[in-house]
Design a protein around this motif. Structure first.
Motif, PDB file in Angstrom:
ATOM      1  N   LYS A   7       0.765  -1.224   0.145  1.00 58.80           N
ATOM      2  CA  LYS A   7       0.196   0.101  -0.052  1.00 58.80           C
ATOM      3  C   LYS A   7       0.710   1.304   0.054  1.00 58.80           C
ATOM      4  O   LYS A   7       2.025   1.247   0.513  1.00 58.80           O
ATOM      5  CB  LYS A   7      -0.854   0.009   1.259  1.00 58.80           C
ATOM      6  CG  LYS A   7      -2.039  -1.141   1.353  1.00 58.80           C
ATOM      7  CD  LYS A   7      -2.853  -0.861   2.315  1.00 58.80           C
ATOM      8  CE  LYS A   7      -3.939  -1.865   2.438  1.00 58.80           C
ATOM      9  NZ  LYS A   7      -4.861  -1.682   3.455  1.00 58.80           N
ATOM     10  N   THR A   8       0.265   2.190  -0.666  1.00 58.22           N
ATOM     11  CA  THR A   8       1.184   3.462  -0.771  1.00 58.22           C
ATOM     12  C   THR A   8       0.917   4.164   0.659  1.00 58.22           C
ATOM     13  O   THR A   8       0.062   3.806   1.416  1.00 58.22           O
ATOM     14  CB  THR A   8       0.432   4.381  -1.718  1.00 58.22           C
ATOM     15  OG1 THR A   8      -0.611   4.638  -1.664  1.00 58.22           O
ATOM     16  CG2 THR A   8       0.696   3.595  -3.082  1.00 58.22           C
ATOM     17  N   ILE A   9       1.724   5.073   0.906  1.00 54.71           N
ATOM     18  CA  ILE A   9       1.752   5.942   2.175  1.00 54.71           C
ATOM     19  C   ILE A   9       0.099   6.314   2.352  1.00 54.71           C
ATOM     20  O   ILE A   9      -0.350   6.455   3.202  1.00 54.71           O
ATOM     21  CB  ILE A   9       2.764   7.083   2.087  1.00 54.71           C
ATOM     22  CG1 ILE A   9       4.059   6.274   2.530  1.00 54.71           C
ATOM     23  CG2 ILE A   9       2.577   7.997   3.314  1.00 54.71           C
ATOM     24  CD1 ILE A   9       5.178   7.180   2.465  1.00 54.71           C
ATOM     25  N   ASP A  10      -0.124   7.038   1.203  1.00 56.73           N
ATOM     26  CA  ASP A  10      -1.526   7.527   0.966  1.00 56.73           C
ATOM     27  C   ASP A  10      -2.652   6.652   1.275  1.00 56.73           C
ATOM     28  O   ASP A  10      -3.648   6.962   2.028  1.00 56.73           O
ATOM     29  CB  ASP A  10      -1.953   8.329  -0.349  1.00 56.73           C
ATOM     30  CG  ASP A  10      -0.943   9.603  -0.483  1.00 56.73           C
ATOM     31  OD1 ASP A  10      -0.650  10.326   0.336  1.00 56.73           O
ATOM     32  OD2 ASP A  10      -0.724  10.047  -1.673  1.00 56.73           O
ATOM     33  N   ASP A  11      -2.581   5.447   0.896  1.00 54.70           N
ATOM     34  CA  ASP A  11      -3.490   4.495   1.414  1.00 54.70           C
ATOM     35  C   ASP A  11      -3.084   4.068   2.685  1.00 54.70           C
ATOM     36  O   ASP A  11      -4.377   3.832   3.226  1.00 54.70           O
ATOM     37  CB  ASP A  11      -3.093   3.205   0.500  1.00 54.70           C
ATOM     38  CG  ASP A  11      -3.590   3.220  -1.102  1.00 54.70           C
ATOM     39  OD1 ASP A  11      -4.265   4.116  -1.605  1.00 54.70           O
ATOM     40  OD2 ASP A  11      -2.855   2.528  -1.810  1.00 54.70           O
ATOM     41  N   GLN A  12      -2.309   4.058   3.119  1.00 56.07           N
ATOM     42  CA  GLN A  12      -2.184   3.829   4.856  1.00 56.07           C
ATOM     43  C   GLN A  12      -2.507   4.796   5.455  1.00 56.07           C
ATOM     44  O   GLN A  12      -3.314   4.489   6.746  1.00 56.07           O
ATOM     45  CB  GLN A  12      -0.834   3.472   5.087  1.00 56.07           C
ATOM     46  CG  GLN A  12       0.085   2.221   4.559  1.00 56.07           C
ATOM     47  CD  GLN A  12       1.631   2.531   4.584  1.00 56.07           C
ATOM     48  OE1 GLN A  12       1.884   2.629   5.730  1.00 56.07           O
ATOM     49  NE2 GLN A  12       2.163   1.513   3.779  1.00 56.07           N
ATOM     50  N   ILE A  13      -2.678   6.051   5.323  1.00 57.98           N
ATOM     51  CA  ILE A  13      -3.138   7.427   5.754  1.00 57.98           C
ATOM     52  C   ILE A  13      -4.736   7.219   5.564  1.00 57.98           C
ATOM     53  O   ILE A  13      -5.356   7.380   6.470  1.00 57.98           O
ATOM     54  CB  ILE A  13      -2.588   8.661   5.221  1.00 57.98           C
ATOM     55  CG1 ILE A  13      -1.139   8.728   5.440  1.00 57.98           C
ATOM     56  CG2 ILE A  13      -3.347   9.787   5.788  1.00 57.98           C
ATOM     57  CD1 ILE A  13      -0.390   9.777   4.851  1.00 57.98           C
ATOM     58  N   ALA A  14      -5.094   6.927   4.513  1.00 58.74           N
ATOM     59  CA  ALA A  14      -6.714   6.617   4.451  1.00 58.74           C
ATOM     60  C   ALA A  14      -7.205   5.235   5.171  1.00 58.74           C
ATOM     61  O   ALA A  14      -8.279   5.853   5.901  1.00 58.74           O
ATOM     62  CB  ALA A  14      -6.977   6.335   2.830  1.00 58.74           C
ATOM     63  N   VAL A  15      -6.551   4.467   5.388  1.00 58.31           N
ATOM     64  CA  VAL A  15      -6.977   3.374   6.256  1.00 58.31           C
ATOM     65  C   VAL A  15      -6.958   3.875   7.857  1.00 58.31           C
ATOM     66  O   VAL A  15      -7.843   3.691   8.583  1.00 58.31           O
ATOM     67  CB  VAL A  15      -5.996   2.248   6.143  1.00 58.31           C
ATOM     68  CG1 VAL A  15      -6.364   1.106   7.507  1.00 58.31           C
ATOM     69  CG2 VAL A  15      -6.139   1.506   4.702  1.00 58.31           C
ATOM     70  N   LEU A  16      -6.104   4.717   8.230  1.00 57.06           N
ATOM     71  CA  LEU A  16      -5.783   5.097   9.566  1.00 57.06           C
ATOM     72  C   LEU A  16      -6.925   6.130   9.856  1.00 57.06           C
ATOM     73  O   LEU A  16      -7.561   6.325  10.838  1.00 57.06           O
ATOM     74  CB  LEU A  16      -4.425   5.876   9.773  1.00 57.06           C
ATOM     75  CG  LEU A  16      -3.318   4.753   9.976  1.00 57.06           C
ATOM     76  CD1 LEU A  16      -2.032   5.475  10.071  1.00 57.06           C
ATOM     77  CD2 LEU A  16      -3.413   3.950  10.989  1.00 57.06           C
ATOM     78  N   ASP A  17      -7.073   6.971   8.705  1.00 54.50           N
ATOM     79  CA  ASP A  17      -8.431   7.976   8.981  1.00 54.50           C
ATOM     80  C   ASP A  17      -9.610   7.266   9.116  1.00 54.50           C
ATOM     81  O   ASP A  17     -10.680   7.846   9.933  1.00 54.50           O
ATOM     82  CB  ASP A  17      -8.465   8.807   7.681  1.00 54.50           C
ATOM     83  CG  ASP A  17      -7.404  10.048   7.554  1.00 54.50           C
ATOM     84  OD1 ASP A  17      -6.602  10.218   8.707  1.00 54.50           O
ATOM     85  OD2 ASP A  17      -6.898  10.494   6.555  1.00 54.50           O
ATOM     86  N   GLU A  18      -9.763   6.280   8.492  1.00 53.25           N
ATOM     87  CA  GLU A  18     -11.201   5.439   8.491  1.00 53.25           C
ATOM     88  C   GLU A  18     -11.240   4.779  10.086  1.00 53.25           C
ATOM     89  O   GLU A  18     -12.320   4.970  10.577  1.00 53.25           O
ATOM     90  CB  GLU A  18     -11.299   4.538   7.543  1.00 53.25           C
ATOM     91  CG  GLU A  18     -11.617   4.875   6.373  1.00 53.25           C
ATOM     92  CD  GLU A  18     -11.440   3.723   5.048  1.00 53.25           C
ATOM     93  OE1 GLU A  18     -11.635   2.731   5.655  1.00 53.25           O
ATOM     94  OE2 GLU A  18     -11.163   3.761   3.947  1.00 53.25           O
ATOM     95  N   GLN A  19     -10.047   4.319  10.621  1.00 51.95           N
ATOM     96  CA  GLN A  19     -10.054   3.753  12.109  1.00 51.95           C
ATOM     97  C   GLN A  19     -10.268   4.979  12.885  1.00 51.95           C
ATOM     98  O   GLN A  19     -11.072   4.716  13.850  1.00 51.95           O
ATOM     99  CB  GLN A  19      -8.895   3.249  12.282  1.00 51.95           C
ATOM    100  CG  GLN A  19      -8.535   1.813  11.296  1.00 51.95           C
ATOM    101  CD  GLN A  19      -6.994   1.057  11.498  1.00 51.95           C
ATOM    102  OE1 GLN A  19      -6.204   1.639  12.029  1.00 51.95           O
ATOM    103  NE2 GLN A  19      -6.987  -0.197  11.172  1.00 51.95           N
ATOM    104  N   ILE A  20      -9.494   5.962  12.657  1.00 52.17           N
ATOM    105  CA  ILE A  20      -9.770   7.155  13.717  1.00 52.17           C
ATOM    106  C   ILE A  20     -11.089   7.710  13.697  1.00 52.17           C
ATOM    107  O   ILE A  20     -11.963   7.842  14.669  1.00 52.17           O
ATOM    108  CB  ILE A  20      -8.737   8.250  13.238  1.00 52.17           C
ATOM    109  CG1 ILE A  20      -7.306   7.885  13.570  1.00 52.17           C
ATOM    110  CG2 ILE A  20      -9.435   9.773  13.921  1.00 52.17           C
ATOM    111  CD1 ILE A  20      -6.352   9.109  12.850  1.00 52.17           C
ATOM    112  N   ALA A  21     -11.893   7.728  12.397  1.00 53.97           N
ATOM    113  CA  ALA A  21     -13.442   7.964  12.530  1.00 53.97           C
ATOM    114  C   ALA A  21     -14.121   7.152  13.112  1.00 53.97           C
ATOM    115  O   ALA A  21     -15.164   7.552  13.923  1.00 53.97           O
ATOM    116  CB  ALA A  21     -13.703   8.310  11.003  1.00 53.97           C
ATOM    117  N   LYS A  22     -13.966   5.750  12.993  1.00 49.16           N
ATOM    118  CA  LYS A  22     -14.661   4.846  13.735  1.00 49.16           C
ATOM    119  C   LYS A  22     -14.547   4.846  15.167  1.00 49.16           C
ATOM    120  O   LYS A  22     -15.580   4.805  16.014  1.00 49.16           O
ATOM    121  CB  LYS A  22     -14.223   3.526  13.350  1.00 49.16           C
ATOM    122  CG  LYS A  22     -14.681   2.880  11.886  1.00 49.16           C
ATOM    123  CD  LYS A  22     -14.442   1.609  11.386  1.00 49.16           C
ATOM    124  CE  LYS A  22     -14.785   1.427  10.119  1.00 49.16           C
ATOM    125  NZ  LYS A  22     -14.261   0.040   9.529  1.00 49.16           N
TER     126      LYS A  22
END
Length: 70
Positions: A7-22
């Protein structure tokens, strides 16, 4: 054995953002539940205090004047 696509860094950041939102949604729900419980506790305490005032035969104003003595 071949590795999966990284995964690209941007993809990893997106995954973390989703987890943070949850987690934030869960935290908001828990804080609201706590607020409701604190309100119920306050109402219960006020009800108990009012019952005690009624049993004492004194008025609310009498009790307030006792509390406000300086």
């Amino acid at each position: 054995m071949a590795r999966g696509q990284r995964k690209t860094i941007d993809d990893q950041i997106a995954v973390l953002d989703e987890q943070i939102a949850k987690v934030q949604t869960k935290m908001d729900a828990l804080l609201e539940q706590r607020k409701e419980l604190e309100q119920k506790k306050r109402e219960d305490a006020l009800g108990h205090l009012y019952d005690m005032i009624q049993e004492s035969g004194k008025s609310v104003e009498d009790i307030m004047s006792l509390i406000n003595i300086k």
